[in-house]
Enzyme design. Structure first.
Site, short mmCIF file in Angstrom:
data_model
loop_
_atom_site.label_atom_id
_atom_site.label_comp_id
_atom_site.label_asym_id
_atom_site.label_seq_id
_atom_site.Cartn_x
_atom_site.Cartn_y
_atom_site.Cartn_z
N LYS A 116 4.63 -4.40 -6.22
CA LYS A 116 6.18 -4.91 -6.72
C LYS A 116 6.72 -5.14 -7.10
O LYS A 116 8.59 -5.35 -6.94
CB LYS A 116 5.88 -6.38 -5.78
N GLU A 200 10.19 -14.86 -8.90
CA GLU A 200 11.93 -15.13 -8.61
C GLU A 200 12.50 -15.97 -7.96
O GLU A 200 11.67 -17.43 -7.77
CB GLU A 200 11.36 -13.52 -6.85
N ARG A 292 5.00 2.90 6.06
CA ARG A 292 4.21 3.20 6.99
C ARG A 292 4.98 3.37 8.63
O ARG A 292 6.44 2.63 8.55
CB ARG A 292 3.19 2.38 7.31
#
Ligand code: MV4
Length: 516
Positions: A116, A200, A292
């Protein structure tokens, strides 16, 4: 085009891939665990190979065995579906190294989006807006406090190797940071074998809006608009729709261009999804990219008028996308309810058993993507999602009416399901106004899950309904019918809590009106 594809999955998505292959004239090889010997995907494929015992760690997750089956059966490609091995870069690489085609993105793109922090770096370099925060993991609590103070509390600690919510901690004050960091690291280590955590700014009350992208091997990338996925519980989406009430054509174009830029920066090929938070001021932030096909892809298919799974296969076979971005404007409104074997009135506890009776909704604008049938045994080895009920209508209001109608047509007896929960959502004024965000479901759980009637009243009503059905049948046919035992069995299993249309009523009515 491939002549044969191995479908490395089970349940509704295995059937979905098999159907796409059949329409393309491609043969299919199913794989199955001992628990799935009689599953629909095994029957519908051209061939099926047993790959191991029920636990997925010994069957659907054993990559080498799947590759071996593909080689032995002469399949040229493997479709991983979602979940299982779909986002494991090592598997995509092993498939390629075996001389087969992985129907999904290149292993390098899965890797690029898998971390990430790396995905945030890549997004920033591509000019994609991300939530204020770090692009490296934090060293210790002191550093974390210093960083948090640059953009202010609350902040969110996230696992760098994570995604999907594991290893996340909301921190509302500097004094709580050290403990939260320690526990986030522990959880990340346990879940991913990597304790790296980054920070964050925490965005309060946003929507979860995601953009579908489709890329070929010739450098063409289009976006297919957004899906609104805010109705979720514990990071499991329950209802998705396309388009989103919060996205104007102008915002769609901007978010779409952003998603295409992220995909291009990652060297992306095939179908993928960029997840965004959309805050109450209309600001959007890239969160992560899912590499995906997703569970909720059908709502995009319905409003955009294309078959995403067929395009995954065609792109993997080297075909160029024949579309231009201007070909895609959402038409009408599509909505999906995930039908799970969970009991909403009991904290969504997984329910197990045999599906004794299944009646599927049909009619205008209704699509059922399911992996179950009457007689299916629902256990605890796999995901509780049984099927997806999807509707398409000209407007959002009409889609809600259509979903309500379809949910009422649906009967699943023998196990508890999420059906009544979905009816409650369709009836909720917040949902009807589209006034939802990612915490909405959890904040409204009591109203959406409370049993409407006590069990004893339902039991008495069920007995009365069985008697009425029996009387009506006797009166109309004049003779005893062979289906009376079935009726009794169904009524007995139908004694349960259900807020809307208890299934015994539907079953009794259908049985009594059936010509015999
Ligand atoms: C967030 C957030 C608020 N602020 N990041 C959840 C899983 C992962 N995809 C990221 N997630 C979130 N990241 C910031 N800076 C809220 C969530 C979040 C969430 C996001 C999408 C869908 C459902 C969610 C449920 C809870 C939290």
């Amino acid at each position: 085009m491939f002549s044969k594809v191995l479908v490395a999955n089970r349940g509704e998505i295995a059937l979905r891939v098999i159907r796409a292959c059949q329409e393309l004239g491609v043969k299919t090889v199913a794989v199955y665990s001992e628990a799935d010997a009689r599953a629909p995907h095994v029957r519908e494929a051209d061939e099926a190979v047993l790959i191991g015992p029920p636990p997925s760690s010994q069957s659907y997750l054993v990559g080498e065995r799947l590759i071996d089956v593909a080689l032995r059966t002469g399949a040229q490609a493997i479709h991983p579906g979602y979940g299982f091995l779909s986002e494991r870069a090592w598997f995509a690489r092993a498939v390629r190294d075996a001389g087969l085609v992985f129907i999904g993105p290149p292993a390098e793109a899965i890797d690029a989006m898998g971390s990430k922090t790396a995905a945030r770096q890549l997004a920033i370099a591509a000019g994609v807006p991300v939530v204020p925060g770090t692009t490296e993991s934090v060293r210790d609590a002191d550093e974390a406090v210093a960083i948090a103070e640059t953009f202010g509390f609350p902040v969110l600690l996230k696992a760098a190797a994570g995604g999907g919510g594991k290893g996340m901690r909301i921190v509302r004050a500097a004094s709580e940071l050290a403990d939260a960091l320690a526990s986030a690291k522990r959880e990340a280590q346990n879940a991913f074998g990597d304790d790296a955590v980054y920070i964050e700014k925490y965005i309060e009350g946003p929507r979860h809006v995601e953009i579908q992208v489709l890329a070929d091997t010739h450098g063409n990338i289009v976006h297919l608009g957004e899906r609104e996925c805010s109705v979720q519980r514990r990071h499991q989406k329950m209802i998705e729709e396309a388009p989103s009430v919060a996205v104007s054509p102008e915002l769609r174009a901007r978010m779409g261009a952003t998603a295409v830029a992220a995909a291009r920066a990652a060297g992306y090929v095939n179908a993928g999804t960029c997840e965004f938070l959309l805050d109450t001021d209309g600001q959007y932030y890239f969160l992560e990219m899912n590499t995906r096909i997703q569970v909720e892809h059908p709502v995009t298919e319905l409003v955009m008028g294309l078959d995403l799974v067929q395009w995954q296969i065609r792109v993997a076979a080297g075909e160029a996308l024949p579309f231009a971005q201007k070909d895609f404007t959402p038409r009408g409104w599509a909505m999906e309810c995930r039908i799970t074997s969970e009991d909403p009135s009991n904290g969504f506890l997984p329910s197990t058993g045999r599906i004794e009776y299944l009646h599927l909704p049909t009619g205008p604008g209704v699509r059922w993507d399911g992996g179950i049938e009457s007689g299916s045994e629902i256990g605890l080895h796999y995901d509780p999602m049984l099927a997806k009920l999807i509707v398409h209508a000209p407007t959002r209001d009409l889609a809600i009416s259509r979903m309500r109608r379809a949910l009422r047509e649906l009967t699943i007896d023998g196990i508890e399901t999420s059906r009544s929960f979905h009816l409650r959502v369709m009836d909720h004024s917040d949902f009807q106004r589209g006034d939802i965000h990612i915490q909405w479901l959890e904040q409204n759980l009591p109203a959406l899950t409370a049993p409407a009637t006590d069990r004893e009243s339902i039991r008495l009503a069920a007995i009365a309904a069985a008697l009425v059905a029996h009387e009506e049948r006797s009166a109309s046919s004049g003779t005893a019918t062979t289906s009376s035992t079935t009726t009794q069995a169904n009524d007995a299993t139908a004694v349960r809590r259900d807020a809307h249309r208890p299934s015994w009523r539907d079953v009794a009515r259908r049985e009594s009106l059936r010509s015999s």
